[in-house]
Design a protein around this motif. Structure first.
Motif, PDB file in Angstrom:
ATOM      1  N   SER A 408     -11.003 -10.522 -11.744  1.00  0.00           N
ATOM      2  CA  SER A 408     -11.879  -9.198 -11.665  1.00  0.00           C
ATOM      3  C   SER A 408     -10.944  -8.133 -10.457  1.00  0.00           C
ATOM      4  CB  SER A 408     -13.107  -9.083 -11.337  1.00  0.00           C
ATOM      5  OG  SER A 408     -13.458  -9.499  -9.845  1.00  0.00           O
ATOM      6  N   ASN A 409     -10.930  -7.130 -10.622  1.00  0.00           N
ATOM      7  CA  ASN A 409     -10.375  -6.279  -9.531  1.00  0.00           C
ATOM      8  C   ASN A 409     -11.069  -5.010  -9.401  1.00  0.00           C
ATOM      9  OD1 ASN A 409      -7.749  -5.135  -7.821  1.00  0.00           O
ATOM     10  ND2 ASN A 409      -8.364  -3.371  -9.529  1.00  0.00           N
ATOM     11  N   GLU A 410     -11.541  -4.902  -7.992  1.00  0.00           N
ATOM     12  CA  GLU A 410     -12.170  -3.494  -7.359  1.00  0.00           C
ATOM     13  C   GLU A 410     -13.546  -3.309  -8.230  1.00  0.00           C
ATOM     14  OE1 GLU A 410      -8.589  -1.617  -5.075  1.00  0.00           O
ATOM     15  OE2 GLU A 410      -9.795  -0.376  -6.700  1.00  0.00           O
ATOM     16  N   THR A 411     -14.213  -4.464  -8.695  1.00  0.00           N
ATOM     17  CA  THR A 411     -15.626  -4.046  -9.216  1.00  0.00           C
ATOM     18  C   THR A 411     -16.781  -4.091  -8.185  1.00  0.00           C
ATOM     19  OG1 THR A 411     -16.054  -6.449  -9.541  1.00  0.00           O
ATOM     20  CG2 THR A 411     -15.143  -5.615 -11.318  1.00  0.00           C
ATOM     21  N   PHE A 467      -8.570  -8.926  -0.713  1.00  0.00           N
ATOM     22  CA  PHE A 467      -8.950  -7.919  -0.811  1.00  0.00           C
ATOM     23  C   PHE A 467      -7.823  -6.800  -0.751  1.00  0.00           C
ATOM     24  CE2 PHE A 467      -9.414  -8.912   3.623  1.00  0.00           C
ATOM     25  CZ  PHE A 467      -8.648  -7.764   4.191  1.00  0.00           C
ATOM     26  N   ASN A 468      -8.222  -5.572  -1.365  1.00  0.00           N
ATOM     27  CA  ASN A 468      -7.214  -4.178  -1.417  1.00  0.00           C
ATOM     28  C   ASN A 468      -7.882  -3.338  -0.310  1.00  0.00           C
ATOM     29  OD1 ASN A 468      -6.414  -5.496  -3.705  1.00  0.00           O
ATOM     30  ND2 ASN A 468      -7.421  -4.036  -5.169  1.00  0.00           N
ATOM     31  N   GLU A 469      -6.609  -2.873   0.557  1.00  0.00           N
ATOM     32  CA  GLU A 469      -7.072  -2.111   1.602  1.00  0.00           C
ATOM     33  C   GLU A 469      -5.828  -0.668   1.566  1.00  0.00           C
ATOM     34  OE1 GLU A 469      -4.221  -3.568   4.257  1.00  0.00           O
ATOM     35  OE2 GLU A 469      -5.016  -1.646   4.594  1.00  0.00           O
ATOM     36  N   TYR A 470      -6.078   0.374   1.826  1.00  0.00           N
ATOM     37  CA  TYR A 470      -5.069   1.273   2.045  1.00  0.00           C
ATOM     38  C   TYR A 470      -5.351   2.183   3.053  1.00  0.00           C
ATOM     39  CZ  TYR A 470      -3.665   0.187  -2.917  1.00  0.00           C
ATOM     40  OH  TYR A 470      -3.170  -0.207  -3.818  1.00  0.00           O
ATOM     41  N   ILE A 471      -5.519   1.533   4.258  1.00  0.00           N
ATOM     42  CA  ILE A 471      -5.583   2.042   5.535  1.00  0.00           C
ATOM     43  C   ILE A 471      -4.204   2.764   5.842  1.00  0.00           C
ATOM     44  CG2 ILE A 471      -6.193   1.826   7.908  1.00  0.00           C
ATOM     45  CD1 ILE A 471      -8.351   1.071   5.956  1.00  0.00           C
ATOM     46  N   TRP A 473      -3.520   5.389   4.048  1.00  0.00           N
ATOM     47  CA  TRP A 473      -3.151   6.365   3.059  1.00  0.00           C
ATOM     48  C   TRP A 473      -4.566   6.981   2.621  1.00  0.00           C
ATOM     49  CZ3 TRP A 473       0.301   9.219   1.252  1.00  0.00           C
ATOM     50  CH2 TRP A 473       0.484   9.637  -0.218  1.00  0.00           C
ATOM     51  N   TYR A 474      -5.350   6.182   1.794  1.00  0.00           N
ATOM     52  CA  TYR A 474      -6.745   6.700   1.530  1.00  0.00           C
ATOM     53  C   TYR A 474      -7.609   6.712   2.653  1.00  0.00           C
ATOM     54  CZ  TYR A 474      -5.317   5.965  -3.482  1.00  0.00           C
ATOM     55  OH  TYR A 474      -4.575   5.998  -4.598  1.00  0.00           O
ATOM     56  N   ILE A 475      -7.346   5.830   3.678  1.00  0.00           N
ATOM     57  CA  ILE A 475      -8.152   5.671   4.764  1.00  0.00           C
ATOM     58  C   ILE A 475      -7.496   6.014   5.891  1.00  0.00           C
ATOM     59  CG2 ILE A 475      -9.890   4.532   6.095  1.00  0.00           C
ATOM     60  CD1 ILE A 475     -10.690   3.001   3.001  1.00  0.00           C
ATOM     61  N   PRO A 545       2.171  -6.088  -1.337  1.00  0.00           N
ATOM     62  CA  PRO A 545       2.250  -4.379  -1.254  1.00  0.00           C
ATOM     63  C   PRO A 545       1.851  -3.955  -2.832  1.00  0.00           C
ATOM     64  CG  PRO A 545       4.231  -5.508  -0.385  1.00  0.00           C
ATOM     65  CD  PRO A 545       3.482  -6.737  -1.104  1.00  0.00           C
ATOM     66  N   TRP A 546       1.265  -2.810  -2.814  1.00  0.00           N
ATOM     67  CA  TRP A 546       1.267  -1.873  -4.167  1.00  0.00           C
ATOM     68  C   TRP A 546       2.070  -0.894  -3.982  1.00  0.00           C
ATOM     69  CZ3 TRP A 546      -1.550  -2.929  -8.360  1.00  0.00           C
ATOM     70  CH2 TRP A 546      -1.720  -1.914  -9.436  1.00  0.00           C
ATOM     71  N   LEU A 547       3.293  -1.176  -4.714  1.00  0.00           N
ATOM     72  CA  LEU A 547       3.845  -2.034  -5.731  1.00  0.00           C
ATOM     73  C   LEU A 547       5.254  -2.393  -5.703  1.00  0.00           C
ATOM     74  CD1 LEU A 547       2.796  -1.235  -9.256  1.00  0.00           C
ATOM     75  CD2 LEU A 547       2.971   0.452  -7.474  1.00  0.00           C
ATOM     76  N   ARG A 567       3.395   6.836  -7.286  1.00  0.00           N
ATOM     77  CA  ARG A 567       4.340   6.764  -6.346  1.00  0.00           C
ATOM     78  C   ARG A 567       4.186   5.579  -5.074  1.00  0.00           C
ATOM     79  NH1 ARG A 567       8.529   8.730  -9.100  1.00  0.00           N
ATOM     80  NH2 ARG A 567       8.110  10.657  -9.957  1.00  0.00           N
ATOM     81  N   LYS A 568       3.512   4.799  -5.261  1.00  0.00           N
ATOM     82  CA  LYS A 568       3.413   3.771  -4.103  1.00  0.00           C
ATOM     83  C   LYS A 568       4.548   2.722  -4.201  1.00  0.00           C
ATOM     84  CE  LYS A 568      -1.529   4.527  -3.468  1.00  0.00           C
ATOM     85  NZ  LYS A 568      -2.013   5.205  -4.855  1.00  0.00           N
ATOM     86  N   GLY A 569       5.400   2.737  -5.102  1.00  0.00           N
ATOM     87  CA  GLY A 569       6.314   1.996  -5.388  1.00  0.00           C
ATOM     88  C   GLY A 569       7.236   1.963  -4.089  1.00  0.00           C
TER      89      GLY A 569
HETATM   90  C1  GCU Z   1      -6.186   0.377  -6.436  1.00  0.00           C
HETATM   91  C2  GCU Z   1      -6.199  -0.317  -7.751  1.00  0.00           C
HETATM   92  C3  GCU Z   1      -4.955  -0.082  -8.468  1.00  0.00           C
HETATM   93  C4  GCU Z   1      -4.396   1.310  -8.297  1.00  0.00           C
HETATM   94  C5  GCU Z   1      -4.292   1.648  -6.480  1.00  0.00           C
HETATM   95  C6  GCU Z   1      -3.952   2.960  -6.333  1.00  0.00           C
HETATM   96  O1  GCU Z   1      -6.481  -0.470  -5.589  1.00  0.00           O
HETATM   97  O2  GCU Z   1      -6.223  -1.680  -7.789  1.00  0.00           O
HETATM   98  O3  GCU Z   1      -4.835  -0.221  -9.914  1.00  0.00           O
HETATM   99  O4  GCU Z   1      -3.124   1.850  -8.633  1.00  0.00           O
HETATM  100  O5  GCU Z   1      -5.601   1.174  -5.950  1.00  0.00           O
HETATM  101  O6  GCU Z   1      -4.840   3.664  -5.763  1.00  0.00           O
HETATM  102  O7  GCU Z   1      -2.645   3.487  -6.080  1.00  0.00           O
END
Ligand code: GCU
Length: 591
Positions: A408-411, A467-471, A473-475, A545-547, A567-569
């Motif tokens: 599972s991812n981010e439930t 775990f996924n964290e976007y410090i 960027w989103y936070i 890294p995403w992604l 565009r997180k590549g």
């Molecule tokens: C989430 C998610 C990804 C999504 C990424 C994002 O964590 O698992 O599928 O693309 O964040 O927001 O870019």
């Protein structure tokens, strides 16, 4: 005449399952197959008339006054395998139904059986043979098959497939997902001819924790259930013998001095599974993957997972990836970045990807699309979870490169029945395969006062704290990354950062300290800060890294910087290296 007897013998046994897609036999590549890939005639059915008009009947006018308002003749062709969205501009954004038709000639000998096998169809598939419905399948990323032994005609046959990629509330995934919803017959279609009793399935991998002992099994399908079984590994001059029981099942256990599959030496052996009526050859590697305390061990040695997230998209074709060529684009880019681990997201990728990655010495996490807002309390969902998990495990259980089943991812813990359903799923997965790691990827951690509080009930059932964290960027950061504090409720488990990063449009110029300009410098800064923070994480066993590549996602509609792309590549969709790529590359080089 003889064929009717055979049909009658096996008919009752198989009638019950005929409309439900069967679990695909293992290792299609090692079988006697006839490919149905190529051009298929199609009807683009955005109006949804195909069901009530019964397109699969292919009615023809019987008399002068008759007129039929549909036909495959005169219509467009689409390539199979291949998503339909990227093949015709009028299909670009279609989420709906496309009907596919393919004709083939066949002569089936009386002592043989025949199966129609699909690598994948996104999302719902209804399959017809010679005007009769033979079954359906739900789920866009796993294989399925139908037995057509007693349905195939001598000579010309017609297969019609209704492929529908509408989103389903109780689907996997459900309505919302951050990737392009490529629809259609996206992977290979094959006819597989077997003996009346054939080798349906086998599991040949090292026993959990062992470096030299295989513990597995072989399962026959057919009337001649009790047979002698031989497993040959010519390179090791190994020939193991056993016998199947009255249900066609044989336990397998043997030891040998294997050259273990490893990152530096991804050794594969030719393994031949032989019964009295069938033989299947495979390329199998032997390795041991474990968690010991806070370490991930490969062949008893600690390994740091230098990972990257990859979506199954050929960036240059702007299309769903499926071929070996497609996979090589993605794998060579991952190799170039310095990775040894691939998190294939968020669904099981095609077999070419798994096999090529294994040959190139990549460890792999394979995931089912149990993504964010799943309707766990829907009565149909638990069965869908189990079926999809089984289909994923079943196909790749002999691929030693696959070391993680990601369930599972981010439930969200608050979603009714989420914990119960996923705990049950985890136990079923472990019962199927105890040799690999199982994870649930979470993003419910708290972050306050520059302190992370990492806890989720599913971590009790996961081999890693992922775990996924976007410090950044989103936070926003709440302090110096190098002074980040950690409260991780599972102090003895390895910690894996399964996603982090931020967006940048390759070549975008602007003030570097403002996200609003999607600059490479801003993304680069996120990576530098994240690396500062990684040094503070206890039990860190890997990063992801995403992604790898910018990829298509219709929810991303900033039309200056995104235009339907996430565009997180670290690479643009044209393969251009963003500044952050060099930061990650440098970090992995030192690791
Ligand atoms: C989430 C998610 C990804 C999504 C990424 C994002 O964590 O698992 O599928 O693309 O964040 O927001 O870019």
């Amino acid at each position: 005449m003889a064929r009717i007897w055979v049909a009658l013998l096996i008919f009752p046994f198989f009638w019950a399952n005929s409309l439900q897609a069967q679990t695909a036999m293992v290792n299609v590549a090692g079988r006697n197959t006839t490919s149905l890939n190529g051009n298929w005639q199609v009807i683009i059915d955005s109006g949804g008339g195909g069901d009530w008009r019964q397109f699969w009947q292919e009615k023809k006018p019987q008399k002068k006054t008759d007129f039929i308002e549909y036909s495959f003749d005169g219509g467009p062709m689409l390539k199979v395998p291949g998503d339909f969205n990227s093949q015709r501009c009028e299909l670009t954004y279609v989420e709906g139904t496309v009907w596919y038709k393919k004709q083939f000639n066949y002569t089936l000998k009386s002592d043989k059986r025949l199966f129609l096998h699909f690598g994948a169809v996104n999302y719902l598939a209804e399959v017809y043979l010679n005007g009769e419905k033979i079954g359906s399948h739900e789920g866009g990323f796993t294989p399925f098959q139908f037995e057509i032994t007693n349905k195939v005609k001598e000579g010309e046959n017609t297969v019609i497939v209704k492929a529908n990629n509408n989103r389903l509330g109780n689907g996997l995934p459900s309505y919302g997902f951050d990737w392009f919803n490529y629809g259609g017959i996206t992977r290979d279609v094959d006819l597989i001819e077997t003996d009346i009793t054939y080798i349906d399935d086998y599991f040949i991998q090292l026993k959990k924790g062992s470096l030299d002992t295989v513990l597995g099994w072989v399962q026959l399908n057919g009337t001649k259930a009790t047979q002698k079984i031989k497993i040959h590994i010519p390179e090791l001059k190994l020939s193991y013998q056993t016998k199947t029981d009255s249900k066609g099942f044989a336990r397998v256990e043997f030891s040998s001095d294997f050259q273990l599959w490893s990152l530096a030496n991804p050794k594969l052996y030719q393994v031949i599974v032989e019964s009295e009526t069938d033989t299947v050859a495979d390329e199998i590697g032997f390795r041991c993957i474990e968690v010991k305390g806070n370490k991930v061990l490969l062949n008893k040695e600690p390994v740091f997972l230098k990972a990257v997230n990859i979506h199954e998209e050929n960036p240059y074709k702007r299309a769903r990836a499926y071929s070996t060529e497609d996979t090589k684009i993605l794998l060579n880019a991952a190799k170039d970045l310095g990775c040894n681990f691939l998190r294939l997201v968020h669904y099981p990728h095609n077999e070419n990807m798994i096999k090529e990655a294994e040959k190139m010495g990549f460890l792999i996490s394979s995931e089912i699309p149990v993504y964010q807002h799943i309707q766990f309390s829907d009565s149909l969902v638990p069965q869908k979870l189990e079926t999809m998990m089984r289909e994923m495990v079943n196909r790749d259980k002999n691929r030693c490169g696959v070391v993680v089943w990601s369930l599972s991812n981010e439930t969200y813990p608050g979603t009714p029945n989420r914990n119960e359903a996923l705990i049950e799923l985890t136990q079923k997965c472990k019962a199927l395969d105890s040799t690999r790691l199982i994870v649930h990827v979470i993003n419910t951690q708290g972050y306050g006062n520059n302190t992370f509080n990492v806890w989720d009930p599913l971590y009790n059932y996961s081999d890693l704290v992922a775990f996924n964290e976007y410090i950044g960027w989103y936070i926003p950061w709440q302090g110096k990354p190098s002074e980040t504090k950690w409260n991780i409720a599972f102090p003895d488990k390895p910690v894996f950062i399964s996603e982090f990063g931020g967006e940048a449009l390759y070549g975008s110029k602007g003030p570097t300290d403002e996200a609003a300009y999607w600059t490479e410098e801003y993304q680069e800064k996120i990576y530098k800060d994240q690396i500062e923070m990684f040094n503070t994480i206890p039990n860190l066993c890997g990063l992801c890294p995403w992604l790898l590549f910018d990829y298509r996602s219709l929810g991303r509609m900033n039309q200056v910087y995104q235009n339907g792309y996430n565009r997180k590549g670290l690479l643009s969709e044209n393969g251009e290296k963003k500044k952050a790529w060099y930061i990650m590359h440098e970090y992995y080089k030192k690791k």
